[in-house]
Design a protein around this motif. Structure first.
Motif, short mmCIF file in Angstrom:
data_model
loop_
_atom_site.label_atom_id
_atom_site.label_comp_id
_atom_site.label_asym_id
_atom_site.label_seq_id
_atom_site.Cartn_x
_atom_site.Cartn_y
_atom_site.Cartn_z
N ASN A 6 35.15 46.47 35.01
CA ASN A 6 36.44 46.25 35.65
C ASN A 6 36.38 45.04 36.58
N ALA A 7 35.42 44.16 36.35
CA ALA A 7 35.28 42.92 37.10
C ALA A 7 35.83 41.76 36.26
N TYR A 8 36.20 40.67 36.93
CA TYR A 8 36.94 39.63 36.22
C TYR A 8 36.23 39.03 35.01
N PRO A 9 34.91 38.87 34.96
CA PRO A 9 34.36 38.27 33.73
C PRO A 9 34.66 39.10 32.48
N HIS A 10 34.48 40.39 32.57
CA HIS A 10 34.74 41.26 31.42
C HIS A 10 36.25 41.33 31.12
N LEU A 11 37.04 41.47 32.17
CA LEU A 11 38.50 41.55 31.98
C LEU A 11 39.05 40.25 31.42
N TRP A 12 38.50 39.13 31.88
CA TRP A 12 38.92 37.81 31.38
C TRP A 12 38.58 37.69 29.90
N HIS A 13 37.38 38.12 29.53
CA HIS A 13 36.96 38.08 28.13
C HIS A 13 37.95 38.87 27.26
N LYS A 15 41.10 39.53 27.91
CA LYS A 15 42.40 38.82 27.86
C LYS A 15 42.32 37.63 26.90
N LEU A 16 41.21 36.90 26.93
CA LEU A 16 41.04 35.77 26.02
C LEU A 16 41.08 36.25 24.56
N LYS A 17 40.42 37.37 24.29
CA LYS A 17 40.41 37.91 22.92
C LYS A 17 41.79 38.41 22.51
N GLU A 18 42.55 38.96 23.45
CA GLU A 18 43.92 39.37 23.14
C GLU A 18 44.76 38.16 22.76
N PHE A 22 41.25 36.01 16.69
CA PHE A 22 40.38 35.56 15.60
C PHE A 22 39.39 34.48 16.04
N ALA A 23 39.44 34.10 17.29
CA ALA A 23 38.52 33.09 17.81
C ALA A 23 37.20 33.75 18.22
N VAL A 24 36.14 33.00 18.10
CA VAL A 24 34.85 33.46 18.61
C VAL A 24 34.80 33.05 20.08
N VAL A 25 34.86 34.04 20.94
CA VAL A 25 34.89 33.80 22.38
C VAL A 25 33.77 34.61 23.01
N ASN A 26 32.92 33.94 23.74
CA ASN A 26 31.87 34.62 24.49
C ASN A 26 32.03 34.28 25.95
N VAL A 27 31.94 35.27 26.79
CA VAL A 27 31.88 35.06 28.23
C VAL A 27 30.50 35.54 28.65
N ILE A 28 29.69 34.58 29.04
CA ILE A 28 28.30 34.88 29.40
C ILE A 28 28.18 34.81 30.91
N VAL A 29 27.79 35.88 31.51
CA VAL A 29 27.63 35.94 32.96
C VAL A 29 26.17 35.62 33.29
N THR A 30 25.98 34.57 34.06
CA THR A 30 24.63 34.21 34.50
C THR A 30 24.46 34.45 36.00
N ALA A 31 25.43 35.12 36.58
CA ALA A 31 25.42 35.37 38.02
C ALA A 31 24.22 36.22 38.43
N VAL A 32 23.78 35.98 39.65
CA VAL A 32 22.74 36.79 40.28
C VAL A 32 23.37 37.35 41.55
N MET A 165 43.68 32.94 33.50
CA MET A 165 44.42 32.81 32.25
C MET A 165 45.45 31.68 32.28
N LYS A 166 45.79 31.21 33.44
CA LYS A 166 46.70 30.05 33.52
C LYS A 166 46.08 28.82 32.87
N TRP A 167 44.77 28.79 32.76
CA TRP A 167 44.07 27.67 32.13
C TRP A 167 43.98 27.82 30.62
N PHE A 168 44.45 28.94 30.09
CA PHE A 168 44.38 29.20 28.66
C PHE A 168 45.75 29.65 28.16
N PRO A 169 46.71 28.72 28.15
CA PRO A 169 48.08 29.09 27.80
C PRO A 169 48.22 29.46 26.33
N VAL A 170 49.25 30.22 26.04
CA VAL A 170 49.58 30.58 24.67
C VAL A 170 50.08 29.34 23.96
N LYS A 171 49.61 29.13 22.73
CA LYS A 171 50.06 27.96 21.96
C LYS A 171 51.03 28.36 20.91
#
Length: 171
Positions: A6-13, A15-18, A22-32, A165-171
């Motif tokens: 329920n943190a933004y990286p997972h939730l963002w992933h 939303k991007l997939k929604e 059909f796009a291959v989208v990976n959100v990789i968290v490298t945070a420590v 998501m404002k940086w990833f507008p619907v086309k």
């Protein structure tokens, strides 16, 4: 509770997939956890850029309070310039809220870091996700957005995702 799903990286992933099922989208968290930007900058090439990302997000402001503005700026600039040199798009995130901060006080350290991050976004012509502004403008009790003193709950993370998501507008 820090709930990764329920943190933004997972939730963002999600939303991007929604938006692009059909796009291959990976959100990789490298945070420590608990890391400040100086340590992140030390491992940025090895742990982030070596993965050949299209976009990187930089989000250290909560932990950078103990580092100070100048050292934080140096670290952020190092990461921004390294990413841009490789043609990677950059999104800078201002901090989320903190129950011990004075959101309306321009001298509060988080306000100072948010201001510096906005300046860096303008100076280096990279994207800005202004989480801080969302928390400041929230019309309710800040506690509604927090799971603990300095970690957002799902509702707080949803605000960050909306800004991302404002940086990833619907086309």
């Amino acid at each position: 509770v820090v709930d990764t799903f329920n943190a933004y990286p997972h939730l963002w992933h999600r939303k991007l997939k929604e938006r692009a099922p059909f796009a291959v989208v990976n959100v990789i968290v490298t945070a420590v956890g608990g890391e400040s930007s100086d340590r992140g900058a030390e491992r940025f090439e090895r742990d982030v850029l070596s993965r050949n990302p299209d976009v990187v997000t930089i989000d250290y402001a909560l932990n950078d309070r103990r580092l100070g503005l100048q050292k934080a700026r140096e670290a952020w600039v190092k990461m921004i310039t390294a990413a841009k040199a490789k043609g990677v798009k950059v999104l800078l995130l201002t901090p989320t809220g903190d129950l011990k901060s004075k959101l309306a006080d321009p001298n509060d350290p988080l306000n100072q870091h948010a201001r510096q991050i906005r300046e860096l976004a303008r100076e280096y012509e990279v994207g800005l996700v202004d989480s801080w502004k969302c928390f400041v403008e929230y019309e309710g009790d800040l506690k509604d957005l927090m799971s603990q003193v300095n970690h957002p709950n799902r509702k707080g993370h949803d605000l960050v995702v909306k800004e991302l998501m404002k940086w990833f507008p619907v086309k």
